[in-house]
Structures are given as C-alpha cells and as structure tokens.
Motif scaffolding. Structure first.
Motif, PDB file in Angstrom:
ATOM      1  N   PRO A  45       0.800  -1.208   0.000  1.00  0.00           N
ATOM      2  CA  PRO A  45       0.000   0.000   0.000  1.00  0.00           C
ATOM      3  C   PRO A  45       0.835   1.261   0.000  1.00  0.00           C
ATOM      4  N   LEU A  46       2.110   1.158   0.417  1.00  0.00           N
ATOM      5  CA  LEU A  46       2.970   2.328   0.493  1.00  0.00           C
ATOM      6  C   LEU A  46       4.006   2.270  -0.617  1.00  0.00           C
ATOM      7  N   ALA A  47       4.774   3.355  -0.750  1.00  0.00           N
ATOM      8  CA  ALA A  47       5.817   3.397  -1.767  1.00  0.00           C
ATOM      9  C   ALA A  47       6.833   2.287  -1.515  1.00  0.00           C
ATOM     10  N   ILE A  48       7.302   1.672  -2.590  1.00  0.00           N
ATOM     11  CA  ILE A  48       8.254   0.580  -2.483  1.00  0.00           C
ATOM     12  C   ILE A  48       9.668   1.149  -2.432  1.00  0.00           C
ATOM     13  N   HIS A  49      10.449   0.722  -1.442  1.00  0.00           N
ATOM     14  CA  HIS A  49      11.821   1.200  -1.305  1.00  0.00           C
ATOM     15  C   HIS A  49      12.841   0.115  -1.635  1.00  0.00           C
ATOM     16  N   THR A  50      12.413  -1.141  -1.622  1.00  0.00           N
ATOM     17  CA  THR A  50      13.302  -2.259  -1.935  1.00  0.00           C
ATOM     18  C   THR A  50      12.514  -3.336  -2.666  1.00  0.00           C
ATOM     19  N   TYR A  51      13.151  -3.931  -3.663  1.00  0.00           N
ATOM     20  CA  TYR A  51      12.510  -5.010  -4.417  1.00  0.00           C
ATOM     21  C   TYR A  51      13.568  -6.066  -4.697  1.00  0.00           C
ATOM     22  N   THR A  52      13.253  -7.333  -4.446  1.00  0.00           N
ATOM     23  CA  THR A  52      14.174  -8.421  -4.764  1.00  0.00           C
ATOM     24  C   THR A  52      13.427  -9.519  -5.504  1.00  0.00           C
ATOM     25  N   ALA A  53      14.160 -10.230  -6.349  1.00  0.00           N
ATOM     26  CA  ALA A  53      13.573 -11.352  -7.078  1.00  0.00           C
ATOM     27  C   ALA A  53      14.691 -12.246  -7.598  1.00  0.00           C
ATOM     28  N   PRO A  54      14.452 -13.554  -7.680  1.00  0.00           N
ATOM     29  CA  PRO A  54      15.451 -14.460  -8.255  1.00  0.00           C
ATOM     30  C   PRO A  54      15.510 -14.295  -9.771  1.00  0.00           C
ATOM     31  N   LEU A  55      16.684 -14.581 -10.341  1.00  0.00           N
ATOM     32  CA  LEU A  55      16.874 -14.495 -11.788  1.00  0.00           C
ATOM     33  C   LEU A  55      17.508 -15.778 -12.309  1.00  0.00           C
ATOM     34  N   THR A  56      17.208 -16.114 -13.544  1.00  0.00           N
ATOM     35  CA  THR A  56      17.961 -17.153 -14.236  1.00  0.00           C
ATOM     36  C   THR A  56      19.172 -16.492 -14.888  1.00  0.00           C
ATOM     37  N   LEU A  57      20.122 -17.291 -15.345  1.00  0.00           N
ATOM     38  CA  LEU A  57      21.304 -16.724 -16.011  1.00  0.00           C
ATOM     39  C   LEU A  57      20.897 -15.968 -17.278  1.00  0.00           C
ATOM     40  N   ARG A  58      19.910 -16.488 -17.978  1.00  0.00           N
ATOM     41  CA  ARG A  58      19.418 -15.806 -19.181  1.00  0.00           C
ATOM     42  C   ARG A  58      18.816 -14.454 -18.824  1.00  0.00           C
ATOM     43  N   GLN A  59      18.070 -14.408 -17.730  1.00  0.00           N
ATOM     44  CA  GLN A  59      17.457 -13.150 -17.303  1.00  0.00           C
ATOM     45  C   GLN A  59      18.509 -12.140 -16.850  1.00  0.00           C
ATOM     46  N   VAL A  60      19.591 -12.633 -16.257  1.00  0.00           N
ATOM     47  CA  VAL A  60      20.687 -11.741 -15.860  1.00  0.00           C
ATOM     48  C   VAL A  60      21.234 -11.008 -17.081  1.00  0.00           C
ATOM     49  N   GLU A  61      21.451 -11.747 -18.160  1.00  0.00           N
ATOM     50  CA  GLU A  61      22.002 -11.129 -19.368  1.00  0.00           C
ATOM     51  C   GLU A  61      21.003 -10.182 -20.025  1.00  0.00           C
ATOM     52  N   LYS A  62      19.728 -10.545 -20.001  1.00  0.00           N
ATOM     53  CA  LYS A  62      18.712  -9.655 -20.562  1.00  0.00           C
ATOM     54  C   LYS A  62      18.647  -8.357 -19.762  1.00  0.00           C
ATOM     55  N   LEU A  63      18.741  -8.482 -18.441  1.00  0.00           N
ATOM     56  CA  LEU A  63      18.713  -7.294 -17.594  1.00  0.00           C
ATOM     57  C   LEU A  63      19.934  -6.418 -17.862  1.00  0.00           C
ATOM     58  N   ARG A  64      21.095  -7.039 -18.027  1.00  0.00           N
ATOM     59  CA  ARG A  64      22.313  -6.277 -18.319  1.00  0.00           C
ATOM     60  C   ARG A  64      22.142  -5.476 -19.618  1.00  0.00           C
ATOM     61  N   GLN A  65      21.586  -6.112 -20.635  1.00  0.00           N
ATOM     62  CA  GLN A  65      21.378  -5.433 -21.918  1.00  0.00           C
ATOM     63  C   GLN A  65      20.423  -4.249 -21.780  1.00  0.00           C
ATOM     64  N   ILE A  66      19.343  -4.442 -21.033  1.00  0.00           N
ATOM     65  CA  ILE A  66      18.353  -3.372 -20.846  1.00  0.00           C
ATOM     66  C   ILE A  66      18.967  -2.194 -20.091  1.00  0.00           C
ATOM     67  N   LEU A  67      19.737  -2.486 -19.055  1.00  0.00           N
ATOM     68  CA  LEU A  67      20.358  -1.422 -18.265  1.00  0.00           C
ATOM     69  C   LEU A  67      21.364  -0.636 -19.105  1.00  0.00           C
ATOM     70  N   THR A  68      22.130  -1.339 -19.915  1.00  0.00           N
ATOM     71  CA  THR A  68      23.090  -0.670 -20.796  1.00  0.00           C
ATOM     72  C   THR A  68      22.369   0.215 -21.800  1.00  0.00           C
TER      73      THR A  68
END
Length: 318
Positions: free
Chosen positions: A8-31
């Motif tokens: 209900p309130l603003a989110i200050h921290t978020y965590t989630a598990p990733l697969t190795l493929r998702q790690v690379e996809k996230l790296r590409q998006i951030l870049t």
C-alpha cells in the motif's frame, strides 16, 4: 520476493530471483537505458542511474533494486522484458490498460515563455506498447537529455505508430489566447484537433487518455466530428501510460527543435522555462529587435513579458 501489488505504500526495496538468461537480458536493458555498470565483490554487476540502484548478486543469482523509481522500472522494464510475465505485481488490470488499443495525448511548452505550445498524440496497441516499453519510453519530463528525447522520438516514428503533432507557434498562440481568454480553452482546442486527426488515421481506436483537465467539459465541447465518437479518459499523472509518454516525447522534440532553430535565427539562445535566465534572454532579444519580437518568439500573457517590457523602458530613461 516482494509483490508490488500487495504494497500500500511506496516501495523502497525489491528483490527477485533471476535465471542466467534473465541476468544477461537485464544487463542489456540497463546498458541500453544509460545505467552505469560496475562490478563489486559478490555481484555479477551493479548498476546506477539517478537515484535508482540495481544489484545482481552471484548467489542465486538474484536482483536487488533500491531507490527512487522502483515501481516504474519493475512494471515497465523488469516484468515485461526480463521476466516476460505479469506475476510480480504487474496486475492484470494494469497490463490490460497498458496494452489495450488507445490514444495517448500530451503537451509540451505550456510553462515555457519562449517557443510554441506543442500538443501530440500517439496510438498504441499490444505490440506497440511492448515496443515502446522496451525502448524505455517514459514521461519526457523525466528525461533531461535532448539527445535522448530525439533518439526516442525517432524510434517512436520508426515503429510506425500512428501519431499527430501540432505546434502552435508563439504568433498563433498569442492570437488564440486573446480569442479564447484562457489557457484551458486553448489547450482543449489543440487537444481536439490532435484527436480529430488521430481518429482519421486510426478510426477503430476505442478511447483516448490524457492528463486531467481542469474543466473536462472544455475538451468535450471542443471535440469535432470523429473525436466525439471517442471515449475520453483523464487521470492525474497520465504520463505513466506508455502512449501518453510517447506523445510527451514527440511534443518535447518539436519544442526543442523549434527553440534551436529560433535561437539560430536570432543569434540568441532561447532557454526553456520562465527563469531569470529566460528573462535576461528576453531583454537581450528586445534590445536587439524591439518589443515586437516577443510576439514572434514568446507567450506574451506570461508576466515575464510585462517585466521585460518595464525593464527595457526603464533602461532607456534619461
């Protein structure tokens, strides 16, 4: 893992598990979106942009997101482009509205003394919404780089999304402001014309979304033949919608292009906003070209115009 939908309130921290493929996809998006990447102990990488920090830990691997803008990043980047599913707080209702066919409409230049008032509209459907989200399309007010605005605007046009941009030059703006008597009526007039032209390009679009008008009836009354058939939706902070965000980028691009051209024509930098720097630029313009120049480059109902006129007159007193 924390679900955004359950908070209900603003989110200050978020965590989630990733697969190795998702790690690379996230790296590409951030870049792609201009994050600064680094490697620290026990991490695959860390990324920082403005006040948003993202860390991918080796153990898991898992992602930790902290700072300002978590909900937007998770909703519009992580879930659709990395997880490729709507299971992490990206509710069906939000996803449905984001991807449903509709027009988004927004303006730029309303608070700028120099330059035109620009109103733009863009159509999205499921496919276009996904493309825009993956490009990083977001409210233009959250993008400080003119180069980034122009890059995104080019990509929006390249997507083939039906769009419409109307730039009301200062000369025309000042004429219309005198006719209508207030800004809200002028905005309604401009929004109605953009929607009319969009409806001709995409006649089966069911509704249009814009930011909240002070008086909704003004826009309803201004709508023309095709626009009257549209369902109008308005809400505060509508720029969080990807179609409205795309429209805001197209509008901003037109504004900064106009200011660049006008600055070159008059050999004078015309800054955005209504700050002291803007007032000083206006004084310089008037001293070089006379008071009439303001009608061509500025919105003369702003108090800045009166202040500049007084300053120039006083400077010429004996």
């Amino acid at each position: 893992m924390r679900s955004l939908a359950s908070q209900p309130l603003a989110i200050h921290t978020y965590t989630a598990p990733l697969t190795l493929r998702q790690v690379e996809k996230l790296r590409q998006i951030l870049t792609l979106h201009g994050f600064q990447l680094a490697i620290q102990p026990h991490t695959v990488f860390c990324a920082q942009k403005d006040k948003l920090r993202i860390v991918v830990y080796q153990k898991g691997p898992k992602v930790l997101i902290q700072g300002k803008g978590i909900e937007d990043f998770v909703t519009f980047q992580l879930e659709p482009n990395v997880f490729e599913q709507a299971s992490f707080g990206y509710t069906e209702a939000v996803q449905s509205e984001l991807h449903a066919p509709h027009f988004g409409i927004d303006e730029s230049g309303k608070g700028d003394f120099f330059g035109p008032l620009v109103i733009a509209g863009t159509y999205v459907d499921h496919s276009l919404a996904h493309i825009f989200s993956s490009l990083g399309v977001r409210d233009s007010k959250r993008i400080s780089s003119d180069k980034r605005i122009r890059d995104l605007a080019r990509q929006i046009r390249k997507s083939g999304a039906p769009s419409e941009v109307i730039a009301i030059s200062p000369l025309k703006y000042n004429e219309l402001f005198l006719r209508f008597g207030n800004l809200n009526k002028l905005l309604a007039w401009g929004h109605a014309r953009v929607l009319e032209n969009l409806c001709k390009k995409q006649p089966d679009c069911p509704y249009a979304l814009s930011d909240q008008f002070a008086d909704v009836s003004l826009l309803q009354q201004a709508l023309m033949t095709y626009g009257k058939k549209l369902c109008l939706k308005q809400r505060t902070k509508a720029e969080s919608d990807v179609a409205v965000a795309a429209a805001s980028i197209l509008a901003r691009e037109k504004l900064i292009d106009w200011l660049d051209v006008a600055s070159a024509q008059h050999a004078l930098r015309l800054p955005r906003g209504a700050s002291l720097a803007v007032k000083n630029a206006a004084v310089t313009a008037v001293e070089k070209h006379g008071l009439h120049i303001l009608h061509k480059i500025a919105k003369i109902h702003f108090k800045t115009a009166t202040e500049v006129s007084l300053l120039v007159r006083r400077s010429h007193l004996p």
